[in-house]
Design an enzyme around this catalytic site. Structure first.
Site, PDB file in Angstrom:
ATOM      1  N   TYR A 139       0.755  -1.325   0.045  1.00 45.75           N
ATOM      2  CA  TYR A 139      -0.054   0.069  -0.008  1.00 45.75           C
ATOM      3  C   TYR A 139       0.718   1.331   0.086  1.00 45.75           C
ATOM      4  O   TYR A 139       0.366   2.453   0.269  1.00 45.75           O
ATOM      5  CB  TYR A 139      -1.074  -0.125   1.072  1.00 45.75           C
ATOM      6  CG  TYR A 139      -2.175  -0.829   1.047  1.00 45.75           C
ATOM      7  CD1 TYR A 139      -2.497  -2.278   0.802  1.00 45.75           C
ATOM      8  CD2 TYR A 139      -3.557  -0.098   1.091  1.00 45.75           C
ATOM      9  CE1 TYR A 139      -3.314  -2.942   0.682  1.00 45.75           C
ATOM     10  CE2 TYR A 139      -4.703  -0.923   0.570  1.00 45.75           C
ATOM     11  CZ  TYR A 139      -4.559  -2.192   0.490  1.00 45.75           C
ATOM     12  OH  TYR A 139      -5.484  -2.934   0.414  1.00 45.75           O
ATOM     13  N   LYS A 193       3.394 -15.368   3.285  1.00 38.45           N
ATOM     14  CA  LYS A 193       3.727 -16.082   2.249  1.00 38.45           C
ATOM     15  C   LYS A 193       5.081 -16.330   2.125  1.00 38.45           C
ATOM     16  O   LYS A 193       5.766 -15.906   0.990  1.00 38.45           O
ATOM     17  CB  LYS A 193       2.982 -15.545   1.061  1.00 38.45           C
ATOM     18  CG  LYS A 193       2.788 -16.305  -0.170  1.00 38.45           C
ATOM     19  CD  LYS A 193       2.024 -17.421   0.108  1.00 38.45           C
ATOM     20  CE  LYS A 193       2.130 -18.494  -1.230  1.00 38.45           C
ATOM     21  NZ  LYS A 193       1.488 -19.642  -1.019  1.00 38.45           N
ATOM     22  N   ASP A 202      -2.298 -18.545   2.078  1.00 41.69           N
ATOM     23  CA  ASP A 202      -3.581 -19.509   1.447  1.00 41.69           C
ATOM     24  C   ASP A 202      -4.098 -20.717   2.402  1.00 41.69           C
ATOM     25  O   ASP A 202      -5.278 -20.654   2.383  1.00 41.69           O
ATOM     26  CB  ASP A 202      -3.008 -19.923   0.162  1.00 41.69           C
ATOM     27  CG  ASP A 202      -1.503 -20.832   0.361  1.00 41.69           C
ATOM     28  OD1 ASP A 202      -0.994 -20.571   1.654  1.00 41.69           O
ATOM     29  OD2 ASP A 202      -0.993 -21.587  -0.357  1.00 41.69           O
ATOM     30  N   ASP A 217      -6.242  -7.300   4.263  1.00 40.41           N
ATOM     31  CA  ASP A 217      -7.411  -6.474   3.750  1.00 40.41           C
ATOM     32  C   ASP A 217      -8.241  -7.516   2.869  1.00 40.41           C
ATOM     33  O   ASP A 217      -9.466  -7.675   3.209  1.00 40.41           O
ATOM     34  CB  ASP A 217      -6.759  -5.645   2.141  1.00 40.41           C
ATOM     35  CG  ASP A 217      -8.063  -5.019   1.597  1.00 40.41           C
ATOM     36  OD1 ASP A 217      -8.892  -4.674   2.021  1.00 40.41           O
ATOM     37  OD2 ASP A 217      -7.927  -5.092   0.343  1.00 40.41           O
ATOM     38  N   ASP A 258     -12.237  -9.446   4.590  1.00 37.31           N
ATOM     39  CA  ASP A 258     -13.589  -9.621   3.879  1.00 37.31           C
ATOM     40  C   ASP A 258     -14.090 -10.915   3.862  1.00 37.31           C
ATOM     41  O   ASP A 258     -14.976 -11.246   4.122  1.00 37.31           O
ATOM     42  CB  ASP A 258     -13.385  -9.074   2.378  1.00 37.31           C
ATOM     43  CG  ASP A 258     -13.602  -7.597   2.142  1.00 37.31           C
ATOM     44  OD1 ASP A 258     -13.508  -6.809   2.899  1.00 37.31           O
ATOM     45  OD2 ASP A 258     -14.097  -7.279   1.102  1.00 37.31           O
TER      46      ASP A 258
END
Ligand code: IPM
Ligand code: MG
Length: 363
Positions: free
Chosen positions: A137, A188, A221, A245, A249
């Protein structure tokens, strides 16, 4: 002491849901015997279209000087398709006020709200701590040969020792302060051998300093997979900006959708800002139909942040009761308008709690 709240309702349904959030916030404060001074700011699309001003010059300094906390509604307007005003205001606050910890609770308030089969409220109660000031970001990068078939676009993922250390430490401290026993770090690092290797090393460095908290790791994941398969295993999850982010959701969808998801953008040493996770939903703007519970639960987090934990608990109890009794907007199966949901919660708090508020809890 009187607490000062800067209210930036923003655009679209942000305006309607924030009105209800303030209504319920004031109801809870009044029952608790606290005075909250709310000051509204008209930053958003209308002002931007009129004056070309998004976040006014000097705004952040003014906020830091004159306020104890910020309540934000939502930003976004179809007349400003590049979202430039929204980015100026939202990222202006997140980066400019160094709001490095984005707290996103994933808490099921009623079993009927989850799309997961055979899961109850005890299965879904965790908090995502999203890094909020770096990662993908930071807007570092650029284009080469833009608009041609040879175009190259670079978007840098910035992970600093300082940034990673403080967010992981915040998550450990948060777990401790909130009686949580488990912290999971997700990255990750199996693919991102520099940036997320740093997350691995910092996590390994900090974990021994918190022997009372069980620390664990999952690749992002696998975290997404496990959040659906067995969400009860999580208490606090810390992760980077982009992954936070996305999984926040996913978390919201597990507990009833974006209409119910609150969040806090926290700087533990400074001014913090609270906002519902949902956007400005221009399609529903001005119709008094948007679900205000995300904004109201956000106001509850804000109260907790101000040290009014009893009042915060009342707000959550009221939200739970409204859902249980079907006193909701249409998206949750009820038939109330946005403002009627706010009225219902405010009345619930006023009617239910005066007798219960204990003088020793007053500040
Ligand atoms: C959120 C939103 C924002 C983000 C967008 C609007 C830039 O999705 O708060 O989760 O990505 O942080
Ligand atoms: Mg998001």
């Amino acid at each position: 002491m009187k607490k000062r709240i800067a209210v930036v309702a923003g655009d679209g349904i942000g305006i309607e849901v924030t009105r209800e959030a303030v209504k319920v916030l004031q109801a809870a404060a009044q029952v608790g015997g606290h005075e909250l001074a709310c000051t509204e700011f008209d930053w958003g699309a209308e002002r931007y279209l009129r004056e070309r001003v998004s976040l006014p010059p000097g705004a952040l300094e003014m906020l830091r000087r004159d306020f104890d906390v910020i309540l934000l509604g939502a930003l976004g307007d179809p007349r400003i398709p590049d979202m430039s005003h929204a980015k100026d205001i939202l990222f202006g606050m997140r980066f400019g006020l160094d709001l490095y910890a984005n707290l996103r609770p994933v808490k099921l308030l009623h079993p009927k709200l989850t799309p997961l089969r055979d899961r109850g409220v005890e299965d879904l109660d965790f908090v995502i701590v999203r890094e909020n000031t770096e990662g993908l970001y930071v807007a570092m990068g650029g284009n080469f040969k833009k608009g041609t078939r040879d175009e190259v676009a670079l978007q840098e993922d910035v992970n600093t020792y300082k940034g990673v250390e403080r967010i992981i430490r915040f998550a450990f401290d948060y777990a401790r302060a909130h009686g949580r026993k488990r912290l999971l770090m997700s990255d990750k690092s199996n693919a991102l051998g520099y940036g997320h290797d740093l997350w691995q090393r910092v996590f390994a460095e900090l974990a021994p300093q918190y022997p009372d908290i069980e620390s664990r790791h999952l690749y992002i994941d696998n975290l997404a997979f496990q959040m659906v398969k067995n969400p009860a295993q999580f208490e606090v999850i810390v992760t980077c900006n982009m992954f936070g982010d996305i999984v926040s959701d996913l978390g919201a969808s597990l507990v009833g959708g974006l209409g119910l998801a609150p969040s806090g953008n926290v700087n533990p040493d400074g001014l913090s800002m609270f906002e519902p996770v949902h956007g400005s939903a221009p399609k529903y703007a001005g119709q008094n139909v948007a679900n205000p519970l995300g904004a109201i639960l956000t106001a509850g987090m804000l109260l907790d942040h101000l040290g009014l934990s009893q009042e915060a608990a009342w707000v959550e109890e009221a939200a739970k009761a409204s859902i249980a009794e079907g006193k909701t907007t249409r998206d949750l199966g009820g038939s109330l308008k946005t403002s009627e949901v706010g009225d219902w919660l405010a009345n619930f708090i006023a009617a239910r709690y005066p007798a219960r508020s204990v003088p020793t809890n007053r500040r």
